[in-house]
Design a protein around this motif. Sequence first.
Motif: not given
Length: 344
Positions: A161-184
């Motif tokens: 939706q072309n919405i930026p994300v200022s900060l993402v913090v993952t704490v021991d995330p599940a193995h299935a977690t996808k790659s960090v997208p370009l809007n982060v």
Amino acid sequence: MTGVARITRGWLDAAETAAGRCWPALLVLFFAVAALPQAAIAGAASATAPSKTAKATTSPTQAAIRPGAELPPQPVQQLPPPRVYLFRGALGPLFSTGMDRLAEKIEKAGFWASVYEFTLCDLIALQVAKNYREDQAPIVLIGHSMGGLCSVRIAITLQEQNIPVSLVVTVDPAHATKSVPLNVQRFINLFLSDNILGGGDVKPEPGFRGHYASFDMKDHDEVTHINIDKMEDVHAQLVTMISQLSQTSATADSDPVPLRYLVPPKTSVELWDSGVALPIRPGETVDQIAANYRVPLWEMQQSNRGIATTPLIPGQRIILPRHLLPQAANQPAAAVSPEAPVRR
């Protein structure tokens, strides 16, 4: 805290400690919960997810020390205070209570924060997008275990939706977690690479231009999947980072350097934002650079393979970790001195 609250917190802490020793049983519960129908879990989750709207306060703007003088000063737009969305993992009300504790600290600092179950991920993604269209406040997504997977999943939805994300913090995330997208704009992963409940080594998508830092805590025997979300020093650093978001430009750099660290045992973790490449001055040694920029030697060695055994050459670029700090709008950047820490 009331007597009942103390007893309840004591019981939960004891349960968390015991759970750290009983991970096989937790693994069974983990997949059992993940397999439950979304609608059935959502009903219970909605009753536990608070809706909090604390008013945000803004800290005074500071001039930042910028390592290197290659980039021109960038005006920093004053944004609304950030909205922080936190997500528990499986059996979150019992084993992912660090998200609740962190939310309380964020609210005490004067910012909006709310905690949700990861099972509500798609529903909350709609609400995050709606809230952003109303005030364009910086978006912060923080999640533990399956909640970390959910945080990245929401960021991917917002990218569409072309919405930026200022900060993402993952704490021991599940193995299935996808790659960090370009809007982060800023991403931090704190994880245990040898853990089967979490252990997600989340990496950025090709072409990612944001700030990225990964911290593997597997050599810390005192840290488990059950308590990694409750680290007080990490909470304090995240609250500080969130308090600075509205006054900090994460897009001024044309080429931030990603960081990946294996944190040594008995070493506290410092949540750097990313790395910066600086030229080596004539006569400088590795030890001098580490001392001058107040960077642990082990971090320099991990960011610059072979630096401990290869002679330094003047003009050679060296990667140093740094923090993004608020910078006053239209204020020129200060050139870094040998005595100054790499912080900006």
